[in-house]
Design a protein around this motif. Structure first.
Motif, PDB file in Angstrom:
ATOM      1  N   ASN A 102      18.530  30.696  15.676  1.00 44.58           N
ATOM      2  CA  ASN A 102      17.319  30.658  14.856  1.00 44.58           C
ATOM      3  C   ASN A 102      17.453  29.870  13.561  1.00 44.58           C
ATOM      4  O   ASN A 102      16.584  29.971  12.701  1.00 44.58           O
ATOM      5  N   LEU A 103      18.506  29.126  13.399  1.00 43.37           N
ATOM      6  CA  LEU A 103      18.722  28.406  12.138  1.00 43.37           C
ATOM      7  C   LEU A 103      18.078  27.027  12.147  1.00 43.37           C
ATOM      8  O   LEU A 103      17.927  26.400  13.200  1.00 43.37           O
ATOM      9  N   SER A 104      17.764  26.562  10.956  1.00 42.94           N
ATOM     10  CA  SER A 104      17.296  25.184  10.809  1.00 42.94           C
ATOM     11  C   SER A 104      18.477  24.266  11.138  1.00 42.94           C
ATOM     12  O   SER A 104      19.637  24.686  11.034  1.00 42.94           O
ATOM     13  N   PRO A 105      18.200  23.024  11.519  1.00 48.52           N
ATOM     14  CA  PRO A 105      19.306  22.109  11.830  1.00 48.52           C
ATOM     15  C   PRO A 105      20.314  21.982  10.684  1.00 48.52           C
ATOM     16  O   PRO A 105      21.514  21.933  10.912  1.00 48.52           O
ATOM     17  N   GLU A 106      19.835  21.963   9.447  1.00 46.96           N
ATOM     18  CA  GLU A 106      20.729  21.834   8.290  1.00 46.96           C
ATOM     19  C   GLU A 106      21.701  23.012   8.207  1.00 46.96           C
ATOM     20  O   GLU A 106      22.908  22.844   8.031  1.00 46.96           O
ATOM     21  N   LYS A 107      21.178  24.232   8.355  1.00 49.32           N
ATOM     22  CA  LYS A 107      22.035  25.411   8.284  1.00 49.32           C
ATOM     23  C   LYS A 107      22.938  25.529   9.507  1.00 49.32           C
ATOM     24  O   LYS A 107      24.070  25.981   9.409  1.00 49.32           O
ATOM     25  N   LEU A 108      22.430  25.106  10.659  1.00 50.01           N
ATOM     26  CA  LEU A 108      23.236  25.123  11.869  1.00 50.01           C
ATOM     27  C   LEU A 108      24.461  24.219  11.703  1.00 50.01           C
ATOM     28  O   LEU A 108      25.582  24.608  12.030  1.00 50.01           O
ATOM     29  N   LEU A 109      24.252  23.046  11.143  1.00 50.15           N
ATOM     30  CA  LEU A 109      25.368  22.123  10.941  1.00 50.15           C
ATOM     31  C   LEU A 109      26.322  22.627   9.868  1.00 50.15           C
ATOM     32  O   LEU A 109      27.519  22.361   9.917  1.00 50.15           O
ATOM     33  N   ARG A 110      25.808  23.395   8.932  1.00 52.11           N
ATOM     34  CA  ARG A 110      26.674  23.981   7.907  1.00 52.11           C
ATOM     35  C   ARG A 110      27.630  25.005   8.526  1.00 52.11           C
ATOM     36  O   ARG A 110      28.821  25.005   8.234  1.00 52.11           O
ATOM     37  N   ILE A 111      27.111  25.861   9.415  1.00 57.63           N
ATOM     38  CA  ILE A 111      28.026  26.817  10.053  1.00 57.63           C
ATOM     39  C   ILE A 111      28.938  26.113  11.057  1.00 57.63           C
ATOM     40  O   ILE A 111      30.040  26.578  11.317  1.00 57.63           O
ATOM     41  N   ALA A 112      28.496  24.965  11.578  1.00 55.69           N
ATOM     42  CA  ALA A 112      29.368  24.187  12.462  1.00 55.69           C
ATOM     43  C   ALA A 112      30.615  23.729  11.711  1.00 55.69           C
ATOM     44  O   ALA A 112      31.710  23.671  12.291  1.00 55.69           O
ATOM     45  N   VAL A 113      30.472  23.425  10.423  1.00 62.12           N
ATOM     46  CA  VAL A 113      31.633  23.040   9.616  1.00 62.12           C
ATOM     47  C   VAL A 113      32.600  24.219   9.519  1.00 62.12           C
ATOM     48  O   VAL A 113      33.809  24.056   9.692  1.00 62.12           O
ATOM     49  N   HIS A 114      32.080  25.411   9.283  1.00 63.48           N
ATOM     50  CA  HIS A 114      32.939  26.594   9.171  1.00 63.48           C
ATOM     51  C   HIS A 114      33.678  26.832  10.481  1.00 63.48           C
ATOM     52  O   HIS A 114      34.909  26.957  10.506  1.00 63.48           O
ATOM     53  N   VAL A 115      32.924  26.895  11.567  1.00 62.98           N
ATOM     54  CA  VAL A 115      33.527  27.181  12.873  1.00 62.98           C
ATOM     55  C   VAL A 115      34.456  26.044  13.278  1.00 62.98           C
ATOM     56  O   VAL A 115      35.548  26.281  13.814  1.00 62.98           O
ATOM     57  N   GLY A 116      34.063  24.812  12.990  1.00 68.52           N
ATOM     58  CA  GLY A 116      34.920  23.668  13.295  1.00 68.52           C
ATOM     59  C   GLY A 116      36.249  23.731  12.553  1.00 68.52           C
ATOM     60  O   GLY A 116      37.295  23.394  13.110  1.00 68.52           O
ATOM     61  N   ALA A 117      36.216  24.196  11.311  1.00 62.09           N
ATOM     62  CA  ALA A 117      37.468  24.353  10.549  1.00 62.09           C
ATOM     63  C   ALA A 117      38.370  25.376  11.231  1.00 62.09           C
ATOM     64  O   ALA A 117      39.584  25.178  11.326  1.00 62.09           O
ATOM     65  N   TRP A 118      37.774  26.468  11.728  1.00 62.65           N
ATOM     66  CA  TRP A 118      38.580  27.473  12.432  1.00 62.65           C
ATOM     67  C   TRP A 118      39.206  26.877  13.677  1.00 62.65           C
ATOM     68  O   TRP A 118      40.397  27.058  13.929  1.00 62.65           O
TER      69      TRP A 118
END
Length: 159
Positions: free
Chosen positions: A56-72
């Motif tokens: 349910n996130l906007s594309p901007e917020k979705l990509l922000r959490i992608a950075v977090h998960v990508g770092a993991w």
């Protein structure tokens, strides 16, 4: 690929345009994302929350959490990045690798931020390690992630 291999990150994070893989791996912001995940009393709950929010996130917020998960995914040991915290194949509690693949599929045509571009370069390099080290069923989530990665990342690395 040797650690001194350079790519054009086009980002501010590691301060110069000639950032190395090690500059990215040791960047304080990415290390902070990893440490916060590791310090969480229930990493499975964190993954479940991100998974539920991603729909349910906007594309901007979705990509922000992608950075977090990508770092993991880029910085955790291979086994830990691919394992579900519950130890089972549970869609509500995906592994970091499965969650990143899901997020990347959800992004559609959303423009990749400079931060995400750098993190995905690390993930792409990680995927190269997986080819050499992970076999059989254990490789399945990694190959799903590989298919979910933006093709531009592979072109930039010429992998």
């Amino acid at each position: 690929m040797p650690p001194e291999k350079r790519w054009r990150p086009a980002v501010a994070p590691p301060s110069n345009g000639e950032a190395t893989v090690d500059d990215w791996k040791t960047h304080p912001r990415l290390r902070k994302h990893l440490q916060r995940f590791l310090d969480s009393p229930d990493p499975g709950r964190v993954l479940s929350r991100y998974s539920a929010q991603a729909q349910n996130l906007s594309p901007e917020k979705l990509l922000r959490i992608a950075v977090h998960v990508g770092a993991w995914v880029a910085l955790l040991p291979l086994e830990q990045a691919a394992a579900s915290p519950s130890g089972e194949e549970d869609v509500s509690q995906p592994s970091p690798v499965q969650l990143l693949a899901r997020i990347l599929r959800l992004r559609g045509r959303a423009k990749i931020s400079d931060w995400l571009q750098g993190v995905l370069h690390l993930v792409a390099l990680r995927l190269q390690d997986v080819r050499r080290e992970v076999q059989g069923q254990a490789a399945r989530p990694w190959m799903d992630l590989r298919r979910s990665m933006p093709k531009a990342i592979w072109r930039e690395l010429r992998i």
